[in-house]
Write a protein that holds these residues in place. Sequence first.
Motif, PDB file in Angstrom:
ATOM      1  N   ARG A   1      -4.143   2.437   1.445  1.00  0.00           N
ATOM      2  CA  ARG A   1      -3.892   2.174   2.864  1.00  0.00           C
ATOM      3  C   ARG A   1      -5.199   2.324   3.655  1.00  0.00           C
ATOM      4  O   ARG A   1      -5.423   1.624   4.639  1.00  0.00           O
ATOM      5  CB  ARG A   1      -2.830   3.133   3.396  1.00  0.00           C
ATOM      6  CG  ARG A   1      -2.075   2.547   4.563  1.00  0.00           C
ATOM      7  CD  ARG A   1      -0.726   3.212   4.744  1.00  0.00           C
ATOM      8  NE  ARG A   1       0.309   2.587   3.922  1.00  0.00           N
ATOM      9  CZ  ARG A   1       1.583   2.930   3.997  1.00  0.00           C
ATOM     10  NH1 ARG A   1       1.961   3.876   4.862  1.00  0.00           N
ATOM     11  NH2 ARG A   1       2.490   2.362   3.212  1.00  0.00           N
ATOM     12  N   GLN A   2      -6.114   3.195   3.224  1.00  0.00           N
ATOM     13  CA  GLN A   2      -7.391   3.331   3.914  1.00  0.00           C
ATOM     14  C   GLN A   2      -8.196   2.038   3.793  1.00  0.00           C
ATOM     15  O   GLN A   2      -8.895   1.627   4.725  1.00  0.00           O
ATOM     16  CB  GLN A   2      -8.211   4.485   3.331  1.00  0.00           C
ATOM     17  CG  GLN A   2      -9.546   4.712   4.031  1.00  0.00           C
ATOM     18  CD  GLN A   2      -9.409   5.048   5.515  1.00  0.00           C
ATOM     19  OE1 GLN A   2      -8.768   5.998   5.886  1.00  0.00           O
ATOM     20  NE2 GLN A   2     -10.029   4.224   6.368  1.00  0.00           N
TER      21      GLN A   2
ATOM     22  N   GLN B   1      -6.937  -0.911   3.787  1.00  0.00           N
ATOM     23  CA  GLN B   1      -6.369  -1.835   4.776  1.00  0.00           C
ATOM     24  C   GLN B   1      -6.830  -1.477   6.189  1.00  0.00           C
ATOM     25  O   GLN B   1      -7.044  -2.362   7.020  1.00  0.00           O
ATOM     26  CB  GLN B   1      -4.851  -1.834   4.671  1.00  0.00           C
ATOM     27  CG  GLN B   1      -4.390  -2.456   3.336  1.00  0.00           C
ATOM     28  CD  GLN B   1      -2.885  -2.431   3.170  1.00  0.00           C
ATOM     29  OE1 GLN B   1      -2.200  -1.686   3.855  1.00  0.00           O
ATOM     30  NE2 GLN B   1      -2.377  -3.241   2.247  1.00  0.00           N
ATOM     31  N   ILE B   2      -7.018  -0.167   6.422  1.00  0.00           N
ATOM     32  CA  ILE B   2      -7.500   0.281   7.742  1.00  0.00           C
ATOM     33  C   ILE B   2      -8.981  -0.064   7.889  1.00  0.00           C
ATOM     34  O   ILE B   2      -9.434  -0.499   8.943  1.00  0.00           O
ATOM     35  CB  ILE B   2      -7.275   1.806   7.907  1.00  0.00           C
ATOM     36  CG1 ILE B   2      -5.781   2.138   7.864  1.00  0.00           C
ATOM     37  CG2 ILE B   2      -7.934   2.338   9.180  1.00  0.00           C
ATOM     38  CD1 ILE B   2      -5.490   3.626   7.665  1.00  0.00           C
ATOM     39  N   GLY B   3      -9.725   0.090   6.770  1.00  0.00           N
ATOM     40  CA  GLY B   3     -11.164  -0.186   6.775  1.00  0.00           C
ATOM     41  C   GLY B   3     -11.871   0.747   5.823  1.00  0.00           C
ATOM     42  O   GLY B   3     -11.742   1.975   5.961  1.00  0.00           O
ATOM     43  N   CYS B   4     -12.582   0.217   4.838  1.00  0.00           N
ATOM     44  CA  CYS B   4     -13.298   1.036   3.856  1.00  0.00           C
ATOM     45  C   CYS B   4     -14.710   0.475   3.649  1.00  0.00           C
ATOM     46  O   CYS B   4     -14.870  -0.562   3.000  1.00  0.00           O
ATOM     47  CB  CYS B   4     -12.557   1.055   2.515  1.00  0.00           C
ATOM     48  SG  CYS B   4     -13.466   1.948   1.243  1.00  0.00           S
TER      49      CYS B   4
ATOM     50  N   SER C   1       0.854  -1.193   0.000  1.00  0.00           N
ATOM     51  CA  SER C   1       0.000   0.000   0.000  1.00  0.00           C
ATOM     52  C   SER C   1       0.884   1.236   0.000  1.00  0.00           C
ATOM     53  O   SER C   1       2.006   1.202   0.509  1.00  0.00           O
ATOM     54  CB  SER C   1      -0.910   0.014   1.231  1.00  0.00           C
ATOM     55  OG  SER C   1      -0.127   0.149   2.408  1.00  0.00           O
TER      56      SER C   1
ATOM     57  N   PRO D   1     -10.772  10.188  11.623  1.00  0.00           N
ATOM     58  CA  PRO D   1     -10.565   8.919  10.898  1.00  0.00           C
ATOM     59  C   PRO D   1     -11.495   7.795  11.357  1.00  0.00           C
ATOM     60  O   PRO D   1     -11.865   6.938  10.546  1.00  0.00           O
ATOM     61  CB  PRO D   1      -9.100   8.586  11.209  1.00  0.00           C
ATOM     62  CG  PRO D   1      -8.471   9.900  11.504  1.00  0.00           C
ATOM     63  CD  PRO D   1      -9.542  10.723  12.178  1.00  0.00           C
ATOM     64  N   ARG D   2     -11.921   7.809  12.629  1.00  0.00           N
ATOM     65  CA  ARG D   2     -12.833   6.746  13.093  1.00  0.00           C
ATOM     66  C   ARG D   2     -14.155   6.809  12.327  1.00  0.00           C
ATOM     67  O   ARG D   2     -14.773   5.787  12.001  1.00  0.00           O
ATOM     68  CB  ARG D   2     -13.117   6.906  14.599  1.00  0.00           C
ATOM     69  CG  ARG D   2     -12.067   6.275  15.503  1.00  0.00           C
ATOM     70  CD  ARG D   2     -12.289   6.672  16.929  1.00  0.00           C
ATOM     71  NE  ARG D   2     -12.370   8.138  16.977  1.00  0.00           N
ATOM     72  CZ  ARG D   2     -12.815   8.810  18.035  1.00  0.00           C
ATOM     73  NH1 ARG D   2     -13.237   8.148  19.103  1.00  0.00           N
ATOM     74  NH2 ARG D   2     -12.853  10.127  18.035  1.00  0.00           N
TER      75      ARG D   2
ATOM     76  N   VAL E   1     -14.269   4.773   9.016  1.00  0.00           N
ATOM     77  CA  VAL E   1     -14.438   3.317   9.144  1.00  0.00           C
ATOM     78  C   VAL E   1     -15.856   2.974   9.610  1.00  0.00           C
ATOM     79  O   VAL E   1     -16.427   1.970   9.192  1.00  0.00           O
ATOM     80  CB  VAL E   1     -13.382   2.759  10.124  1.00  0.00           C
ATOM     81  CG1 VAL E   1     -13.523   1.263  10.269  1.00  0.00           C
ATOM     82  CG2 VAL E   1     -11.977   3.128   9.651  1.00  0.00           C
TER      83      VAL E   1
ATOM     84  N   CYS F   1     -10.430  10.639   5.898  1.00  0.00           N
ATOM     85  CA  CYS F   1      -9.638   9.554   5.301  1.00  0.00           C
ATOM     86  C   CYS F   1      -8.173   9.582   5.745  1.00  0.00           C
ATOM     87  O   CYS F   1      -7.630  10.647   6.065  1.00  0.00           O
ATOM     88  CB  CYS F   1      -9.711   9.661   3.785  1.00  0.00           C
ATOM     89  SG  CYS F   1      -8.799   8.380   2.921  1.00  0.00           S
ATOM     90  N   TYR F   2      -7.538   8.428   5.726  1.00  0.00           N
ATOM     91  CA  TYR F   2      -6.097   8.311   6.011  1.00  0.00           C
ATOM     92  C   TYR F   2      -5.307   9.247   5.093  1.00  0.00           C
ATOM     93  O   TYR F   2      -4.285   9.818   5.472  1.00  0.00           O
ATOM     94  CB  TYR F   2      -5.631   6.868   5.773  1.00  0.00           C
ATOM     95  CG  TYR F   2      -4.130   6.726   5.646  1.00  0.00           C
ATOM     96  CD1 TYR F   2      -3.512   6.801   4.397  1.00  0.00           C
ATOM     97  CD2 TYR F   2      -3.339   6.548   6.755  1.00  0.00           C
ATOM     98  CE1 TYR F   2      -2.139   6.716   4.260  1.00  0.00           C
ATOM     99  CE2 TYR F   2      -1.958   6.459   6.638  1.00  0.00           C
ATOM    100  CZ  TYR F   2      -1.368   6.556   5.397  1.00  0.00           C
ATOM    101  OH  TYR F   2       0.000   6.488   5.263  1.00  0.00           O
TER     102      TYR F   2
END
Length: 174
Positions: free
Chosen positions: A154-155, A157-160, A6, A87-88, A91, A63-64
Motif C-alpha cells: 500500500r505504501q 500505491q501512496i508513493g515509494c 494491496s 508519512p510525508r 514520499v 511508512c504506511y
Amino acid sequence: MEHTESYANFPVWIVLLSNIVAISIYALGTYILAGLGIVVAVLYLCYCFWIEFRVLTRSCVDCYYYGKLCGLGKGKLCSLLFQKGDPRRFVEKEVSWAKLLPDFMIFVFPLVGGVVLLVRDFTWLLVAMLAALIILSSGGNAMIRGSFVCKHCRQRQIGCPAEEVFKRNKNQDK
Ligand code: SF4
C-alpha cells in the motif's frame, strides 16, 4: 507494475518467506566470511544489523505500515522500538543508487570474500555457498519483492521513492 490488490496487513506466510530469504543471505554471508576469520564474520553481522537499523529508523518510522504487518514484517517491529515518524517524509525522501549502495554491500562483501577464499583454497562447498548467495540475493530478492511484497504494498500505491529508482532504471534498459 499493474494495479493489484494491496494489503493493509500482509499474510503471515509472505512475511515468513521474505524473512527466510533475508536471514538465509545473512547466514550464508557470515558463514562464507568466517573463512577469513571470526572477527570478519562478526563485523559482517554487525554491518547487517546496522543496515536493518538504518531501514527501521530512516524508512519504517515514516511508512504506511508503521505498526502494521508489512511484507517484510518490519512495520510491526519498528513500532515496538521507535517513535512514529511523518508519512510525508517517506514520499518526499530522496533515493538514488548511491543511497541504496550500502544495502547491496550485504551481498558484495561475502561475494568478494568468497572469491578471495576460493583463490586461496578452492572447495566445491564454497562454490555452492557462493552460488546460493548469488541466487538468493538476485533472483530470490527479485521474486520476493516483485511477486509478493512490492506488488501488494500500500505504501507503493501512496508513493515509494525506492520503487521510482528501480522503475527509472527499468525504463532506461528499454
Ligand atoms: S514496507 Fe518497507 S519501509 Fe514500510 S515498514 Fe515495511 S520494511 Fe519498512
